[in-house]
Write an enzyme that holds these catalytic residues in place. Sequence first.
Site, PDB file in Angstrom:
ATOM      1  N   CYS A  77     -47.730   3.388  68.624  1.00  0.00           N
ATOM      2  CA  CYS A  77     -46.876   3.126  69.780  1.00  0.00           C
ATOM      3  C   CYS A  77     -46.358   4.468  70.313  1.00  0.00           C
ATOM      4  O   CYS A  77     -45.191   4.600  70.675  1.00  0.00           O
ATOM      5  CB  CYS A  77     -45.736   2.177  69.445  1.00  0.00           C
ATOM      6  SG  CYS A  77     -44.756   2.655  68.016  1.00  0.00           S
ATOM      7  N   ARG A  98     -38.118  -3.341  54.586  1.00  0.00           N
ATOM      8  CA  ARG A  98     -38.971  -3.857  55.655  1.00  0.00           C
ATOM      9  C   ARG A  98     -39.991  -4.847  55.097  1.00  0.00           C
ATOM     10  O   ARG A  98     -40.330  -5.841  55.742  1.00  0.00           O
ATOM     11  CB  ARG A  98     -39.667  -2.697  56.372  1.00  0.00           C
ATOM     12  CG  ARG A  98     -38.761  -1.959  57.340  1.00  0.00           C
ATOM     13  CD  ARG A  98     -39.330  -0.610  57.741  1.00  0.00           C
ATOM     14  NE  ARG A  98     -40.642  -0.692  58.358  1.00  0.00           N
ATOM     15  CZ  ARG A  98     -40.870  -0.883  59.652  1.00  0.00           C
ATOM     16  NH1 ARG A  98     -39.849  -1.061  60.474  1.00  0.00           N
ATOM     17  NH2 ARG A  98     -42.087  -0.899  60.128  1.00  0.00           N
ATOM     18  N   ALA A 101     -45.598  -3.474  57.626  1.00  0.00           N
ATOM     19  CA  ALA A 101     -44.303  -3.965  58.092  1.00  0.00           C
ATOM     20  C   ALA A 101     -44.063  -3.509  59.541  1.00  0.00           C
ATOM     21  O   ALA A 101     -44.523  -2.435  59.935  1.00  0.00           O
ATOM     22  CB  ALA A 101     -43.190  -3.454  57.173  1.00  0.00           C
ATOM     23  N   ASP A 147     -52.006   1.089  61.570  1.00  0.00           N
ATOM     24  CA  ASP A 147     -50.970   1.342  62.570  1.00  0.00           C
ATOM     25  C   ASP A 147     -49.879   2.158  61.872  1.00  0.00           C
ATOM     26  O   ASP A 147     -48.853   1.630  61.462  1.00  0.00           O
ATOM     27  CB  ASP A 147     -50.410   0.012  63.102  1.00  0.00           C
ATOM     28  CG  ASP A 147     -49.477   0.205  64.283  1.00  0.00           C
ATOM     29  OD1 ASP A 147     -49.971   0.429  65.391  1.00  0.00           O
ATOM     30  OD2 ASP A 147     -48.249   0.150  64.079  1.00  0.00           O
ATOM     31  N   CYS A 161     -50.458  -0.173  56.999  1.00  0.00           N
ATOM     32  CA  CYS A 161     -49.025   0.134  57.154  1.00  0.00           C
ATOM     33  C   CYS A 161     -48.413  -1.081  57.843  1.00  0.00           C
ATOM     34  O   CYS A 161     -48.203  -1.079  59.049  1.00  0.00           O
ATOM     35  CB  CYS A 161     -48.823   1.399  57.974  1.00  0.00           C
ATOM     36  SG  CYS A 161     -49.692   2.846  57.317  1.00  0.00           S
ATOM     37  N   ASN A 220     -45.787  -8.443  62.428  1.00  0.00           N
ATOM     38  CA  ASN A 220     -46.314  -9.206  63.567  1.00  0.00           C
ATOM     39  C   ASN A 220     -47.837  -9.134  63.640  1.00  0.00           C
ATOM     40  O   ASN A 220     -48.517 -10.136  63.871  1.00  0.00           O
ATOM     41  CB  ASN A 220     -45.710  -8.697  64.877  1.00  0.00           C
ATOM     42  CG  ASN A 220     -44.300  -9.204  65.102  1.00  0.00           C
ATOM     43  OD1 ASN A 220     -43.867 -10.159  64.467  1.00  0.00           O
ATOM     44  ND2 ASN A 220     -43.573  -8.563  65.998  1.00  0.00           N
ATOM     45  N   LYS A 221     -48.382  -7.926  63.449  1.00  0.00           N
ATOM     46  CA  LYS A 221     -49.839  -7.775  63.509  1.00  0.00           C
ATOM     47  C   LYS A 221     -50.498  -8.487  62.329  1.00  0.00           C
ATOM     48  O   LYS A 221     -51.591  -9.045  62.457  1.00  0.00           O
ATOM     49  CB  LYS A 221     -50.224  -6.294  63.545  1.00  0.00           C
ATOM     50  CG  LYS A 221     -49.714  -5.548  64.768  1.00  0.00           C
ATOM     51  CD  LYS A 221     -50.144  -4.092  64.743  1.00  0.00           C
ATOM     52  CE  LYS A 221     -49.510  -3.297  65.874  1.00  0.00           C
ATOM     53  NZ  LYS A 221     -48.050  -3.119  65.671  1.00  0.00           N
TER      54      LYS A 221
END
Length: 452
Positions: A359, A263, A236, A305, A234, A239-240
């Site tokens: 998160c 995204r 977008a 994520d 997953c 950054n990861k």
Amino acid sequence: MALYAAAAAVLAGVDSRQGSLKGLVYASRFQNVKQLYALVCETRRYSAVLDAVIAGAGLLRAERKLRPPLAKVLVYELLLGRGFRGGGGRWKPLLSRHQARLKAELARLKVHRGVSRNEDLLDVGCRPGQASQVPRFVRVNTLKTCSDNVIDYFKRQGFSYQGRASSLEDLRALKGKCFLLDPLLSELLVFPGQTDLHDHPLYVAGHLILQDKASCLPALLLDPPPGSHVIDACAAPGNKTSHLAALLKNQGKIFAFDLDAKRLACMATLLAQTGVSCCQLAEEDFLAVSPSDQRYRQVQYILLDPSCSGSGMVTRQLEEPGAAAPSKERLQALAGFQLRALCHALTFPALQRLVYSTCSLCQEENEDVVRDALQQSAGTFRLAPVLPSWPHRGLSTFPGAEHCLRASPETTLTGGFFIAVLERAEEPSLTGRNISTGTYTQRSHKEKEEAV
């Protein structure tokens, strides 16, 4: 200036319920998404204060062509923000005509409420709590530069480098133009929380990634050596993914999936900006990706994520000031999707190591999902014990949950986060990366855990 028009359009869209704040920012097509997002969040946080100042100064009566959302953005920038950027365009002279009245109205409001600081004008639910202590973390993009070069650049700009931090107290004490090297991640620099680097040339050039420390841990702990095949399930906003590419040194393959076309388009721009060349993007539901597809027969590493409640996000209180906790129904729906995604990921035949992260602060999306997935895997996978010195562990809801990691502004000076590392119970030695030194050695994951 285009930034102010874009911010006003997002504010108007949020007020008319056209979409979420973040969704409208991504849909805006404004190039610097993070700069736009930050400006909109701060303007919205001070919305009631700005309404009072604008009304008291009679700005909209005097400037009848000025729409309320744009007026809010401009007055925020004039009185509470960084001042007009890029010269301010045609808006600077317009606001300058009213600057004295606006400043006087802000001062009158402070006197009336008996406060001296701008923040004290905010309603309690809109004021920064522990989240305001979180420093600005900046990941050096090693595909384009190195930490030493970036440190030297900032020193030439007048910043004071304080060396490698040894404790959280070092990070709490940061102020002014001082910065540190993170004690755990050798490519992560730490600045005072109010440091704004969105216009910095190294950020614009893709040499720096503005990324919270907790968000850097999933790729670091997945630990794929160069040449690996990796799935970012997953992916977008990316950054990861860019962090994974840096760990791989652009050698190997990253298969990145996301369902949100807008995204994904922003992610493609970010990956190009940061020099990522080993990633294949797909606008596809990860749950629809077949583990038996020959393209993924060599995938040994998966980063998952998934969508979550975002209850740990420092920015959530800016997007939704005073927001309540997610409802039980929403948590159940999210946890159901997360469990399906995790169980699906564990069926890839060559998989050796997986990082599950959110998160979120909610047990339902974290420990409960991991527990249920491990039960369904029937002993094929286990939780890997990682970062034994990390201060905030998983909730003790099942045996081994202490191997999971949690993060929060209070305990780790980061955003709220959850991470679990799952590995195949019987696995051969893999080429791994020593998280402490950044060097590559041939050793088992058990040896790697002891090294960390």
